[in-house]
Design an enzyme around this catalytic site. Structure first.
Site, mmCIF file in Angstrom:
data_model
loop_
_atom_site.group_PDB
_atom_site.id
_atom_site.type_symbol
_atom_site.label_atom_id
_atom_site.label_comp_id
_atom_site.label_asym_id
_atom_site.label_seq_id
_atom_site.Cartn_x
_atom_site.Cartn_y
_atom_site.Cartn_z
ATOM 1 N N ASN A 1 0.894 -1.167 0.000
ATOM 2 C CA ASN A 1 0.000 0.000 0.000
ATOM 3 C C ASN A 1 0.931 1.216 0.000
ATOM 4 O OD1 ASN A 1 -2.288 -1.636 0.226
ATOM 5 N ND2 ASN A 1 -2.130 -1.699 2.455
ATOM 6 N N GLU B 1 -8.375 -3.455 -2.556
ATOM 7 C CA GLU B 1 -8.529 -2.851 -1.229
ATOM 8 C C GLU B 1 -8.378 -1.329 -1.282
ATOM 9 O OE1 GLU B 1 -5.783 -5.159 1.263
ATOM 10 O OE2 GLU B 1 -7.363 -6.640 1.583
ATOM 11 N N LYS C 1 -0.561 -14.975 -3.855
ATOM 12 C CA LYS C 1 -0.588 -15.495 -2.475
ATOM 13 C C LYS C 1 -0.832 -17.002 -2.508
ATOM 14 C CE LYS C 1 -1.971 -11.345 0.009
ATOM 15 N NZ LYS C 1 -2.725 -10.721 1.095
ATOM 16 N N ASP D 1 -6.525 -15.260 1.933
ATOM 17 C CA ASP D 1 -5.560 -14.314 2.494
ATOM 18 C C ASP D 1 -4.819 -14.916 3.687
ATOM 19 O OD1 ASP D 1 -4.136 -12.052 3.016
ATOM 20 O OD2 ASP D 1 -5.828 -10.881 3.794
ATOM 21 N N GLU E 1 0.211 -12.787 10.493
ATOM 22 C CA GLU E 1 -0.987 -11.947 10.579
ATOM 23 C C GLU E 1 -2.204 -12.707 11.097
ATOM 24 O OE1 GLU E 1 -2.028 -10.140 6.861
ATOM 25 O OE2 GLU E 1 -3.948 -9.392 7.612
ATOM 26 N N TRP F 1 -16.477 -8.224 2.606
ATOM 27 C CA TRP F 1 -15.093 -8.706 2.532
ATOM 28 C C TRP F 1 -14.965 -10.121 1.981
ATOM 29 C CZ3 TRP F 1 -11.086 -5.516 2.907
ATOM 30 C CH2 TRP F 1 -11.299 -4.276 3.499
#
Ligand code: GCV
Length: 709
Positions: free
Chosen positions: A231, A312, A386, A391, A419, A568
């Site tokens: 980002n 996103e 990924k 995710d 994460e 989402w």
């Protein structure tokens, strides 16, 4: 205590971060050294290296070769308790380092057992002027450095060097890490403190830790590092910022780590003064070319650029009706003359999906977006995918996109920072999971086509490809915020080098390097690490439901309801009747149809779908009976109780190591296990309550008393 190696000419960066180990064998470490602590060897073990030459010689000259020699001299001296010195010219028995062509001028080497390629290394023995020598050689300087680290690792683990003749070849040219560092010093999904690169909108004055990070990366063969968040702040490309980034590249260079950056695709407009960032506009193409040329003027070994677009909330080519290939190619063409590459992330999805529509499915997004573009990406573009279609959940199937690109370079993106897997507060050694992903056979056209061979480019003869690890180390002494979590970074590097290595051998190396050779210590830590992923999975997200965490908040606490009824797309579709996403071709979202036929067949049928992915692929009732013979709901209860119990047992296992490792690390890690044990109970009770509230089916073993609210 006097630091022995102070007498040696070693880079300042190494001096500042290395432990000052006692030569009398007293254990000494700093977390910052991680697996490179090079503790003094037990005297008896050290004696087995008495034939190791005391002199080193580099043939040729470069900053990387000098680093290699200094690393060898300093680290071997520290471990062996005798002084190694650098010789200016051939002088008796030596460790000789250099590129193959140059070493061959000095000595007649036999032929290597396989062809060397860039970054591969060969450690062998030969005579120089009739004196027996160890030779560390490669096609490029970086390969020599990797050979030195390999030799040091063997010594640190007490492996014999007798008659050494070892050639190691990396599995893929791309072995990079990504850091999600923001320019203000915060790190997105980072759990190890502030950025080692940035502070308050600028590159830090003191880049000691950046150099130390490059050393760690190089020691496991990682050759590139993207320093800022995907980002990306457009300012990273400001004229005034590029010279600052060049300072980080300077810190990386001695270790052969190429610097790369993430960019915002709208940069030509936002900071470039153009009124468009349309990738097909010639002015935009010229802007990228000029900008990239400017970067290479100050960073001649610049690696490339990472792009997150149309995802996103990031702007992307859809603003102009252009494709992802158009966007990737405009940058790839600017990089090509310099040999750089663009990584275009396949993590593109709509986060405003209508949850009412049972056919909607976020998991389909990467394949839907990129498969139709296969063959339209330039050779200097790599699609970064990924490992799973959602995710970084605790368990997902592999992304079908790996099999969906035959004429496009690809790289796998794995997440080292935990994460969704406990954020370094819970032990979760991810190498066993990554092994499953890399070994997964896509059966393209009915042939053996494992993911590891697709990403390396081997199956479809692509020019490049490989591995990306999202790491997010920070300024904390132990980098990731937890000493045991460093096994994930080590393991990522080792797998990127050689995905055929077993999880057992990787952790065995790491434990010995980090904690020494005491058999009980090695056995206990290896076992804790190897069991940790399945334990974490069992009390957080069994049966492929995904991590049942709070996806709207910190991605850490239990919060299964947060996934439902929003855009989402991390839905479990859990209601009073049943649970799971129907992703079948027959009645569901059709996601399974994105896999090659043989794989489709396995997942489409309830009879062959593995239990551990059942809820990812199918919606079933709570009383549906698994292959294991248990009902879904009973499995959830059992798995959570079992997982929480095992997490509790970690404490007792760790306690067997009291007085066998240094007190600081012992106490620190004990605290962490005690904390994890409590958190696992919180998870257990929360998820068991949730499933009970939904299903109204009690636990057959009557354990819900404490949990039931
Ligand atoms: C960098 C997930 C993470 C985001 C991350 C994103 C990505 O959504 O939660 O923090 O953003 O993935 O990989 O781009």
């Amino acid at each position: 205590m006097r630091c022995f190696f102070l007498k040696l000419a070693i880079p300042l960066s190494v001096l500042l971060v290395s432990s000052c180990a006692a030569l009398d064998g007293t254990p000494s470490h700093t977390d910052v050294d991680a697996w490179l602590r090079y503790a003094p060897l037990d005297k008896q073990v050290a004696r087995t290296y008495q034939n190791l030459p005391n002199k080193t010689l580099i043939v040729g000259d470069s900053i990387i070769l000098r680093t290699a020699e200094q690393e060898l001299v300093h680290s071997a001296t520290q471990m062996l308790g005798r002084t190694l010195t650098s010789a200016p010219a051939p002088d008796g028995s030596m460790i000789v380092m250099g590129k193959l062509g140059e070493v061959r001028v000095l000595t007649a080497l036999s032929s290597p057992s396989r062809n060397l390629i860039p970054d591969a290394y060969w450690i062998t023995t030969a005579k120089v002027h009739r004196s027996p020598c160890i030779v560390i050689t490669a096609l490029n300087d970086r390969g020599v450095l990797y050979g030195v680290f390999a030799l040091l690792s063997k010594i640190a683990r007490g492996e014999s060097l007798k008659g050494i003749n070892e050639l190691q070849v990396p599995s893929a040219p791309i072995r990079w890490v990504n850091q999600w560092d923001n320019l203000d010093g915060r790190i997105e999904r980072g759990y190890g403190g502030r950025s080692i690169f940035f502070s308050e909108g600028k590159v830090r004055d003191d880049l000691t830790r950046a150099a130390a990070y490059a050393r760690l990366l190089a020691s496991v063969g990682i050759n590139g590092c993207t320093i800022n968040n995907v980002n990306a702040a457009p300012q990273v490309l400001d004229d005034s910022f590029i010279p600052q980034i060049a300072r980080i590249a300077d810190a990386f260079r001695p270790w052969g780590v190429q610097l790369s950056i993430s960019v915002d695709l709208s940069s030509p407009k936002v900071i470039g003064g153009l009124d468009t960032f349309d990738p097909l506009d010639p002015l935009v193409a010229t802007w990228w070319q000029t900008k990239v040329d400017e970067i290479y003027r100050v960073i001649p070994d610049f690696g490339g650029i990472v792009v997150k677009a149309d995802s996103e909330g990031r702007l992307g080519p859809s603003s102009y009706g252009r494709t992802h290939a158009d966007a990737a190619n405009v940058i790839a063409r600017a990089l090509k003359p310099h040999g750089g590459v663009v990584f275009y992330r396949a993590f593109v999805y709509n986060h405003h999906l209508d949850w009412h529509d049972l056919k909607n499915d976020r998991a389909k997004a990467a394949y839907d977006n990129f498969h139709p573009l296969d063959g339209t990406f330039d050779d200097h573009a790599i699609v970064q995918i990924k490992n799973g279609p959602i995710d970084f959940q605790v368990r997902e199937p592999v992304s079908p996109l790996f099999a969906g690109l035959h004429r496009t370079n690809e790289a796998i993106e794995l997440q080292v920072t935990q994460e969704y897997t406990g954020q370094q507060k819970h032990l979760c050694f991810l190498v066993p999971m990554w092994k499953e992903v890399l070994d997964f056979d896509m059966r393209i056209d009915g042939a053996s086509t494992p993911v590891k061979d697709l990403i390396s480019g081997r199956i479809f003869h692509r020019p490049t490809g490989g591995f990306i690890g999202v790491v997010n180390v920070g300024l904390d002494d132990n980098w990731l915020g937890s000493p045991l979590a460093m096994a994930n970074l080590y393991g990522f590097g080792r797998l990127a080098w050689n995905p055929a290595l077993s999880a057992e051998s990787i952790i065995n190396e790491w434990t010995r390097l980090t904690f020494g050779a005491d058999p009980l210590v090695v056995r206990t830590i290896n076992s804790l690490q190897l069991n940790s992923w399945s334990v974490y999975e069992s009390y957080t997200g069994p049966l492929g439901a995904g991590t049942l965490t709070n996806i709207l908040g910190n991605h850490y606490e239990p919060g299964p309801e947060s996934s439902e009824e929003n855009g989402w797309g991390q839905w479990h579709r859990a209601d009073r009747q049943g649970i799971g996403m129907d992703r079948t071709v027959a009645t569901g979202t059709g996601y399974i149809g994105q896999y090659p036929e043989e794989v489709q067949k396995i997942y489409e049928s309830l009879a062959s779908c593995p239990d551990n992915l059942l809820l990812f692929f199918h919606h079933v009732s709570y009383t549906y009976v698994l292959h294991s013979g248990k009902t879904v709901v009973q499995h959830v209860y059992d798995s959570h109780y079992d997982g929480a119990q095992k997490a509790g047992d970690f404490v007792a296992q760790w306690e067997t190591l009291k007085d066998r490792i240094d007190a600081n690390r012992y106490a620190d890690i004990l605290d962490r296990f005690q904390y994890q044990a409590k958190e696992a109970v919180v998870w257990r009770d929360s998820i068991c309550n949730w499933i009970y509230r939904l299903s109204n089916i009690p636990d057959q073993k009557g354990r819900l008393g404490s949990a039931k609210k």
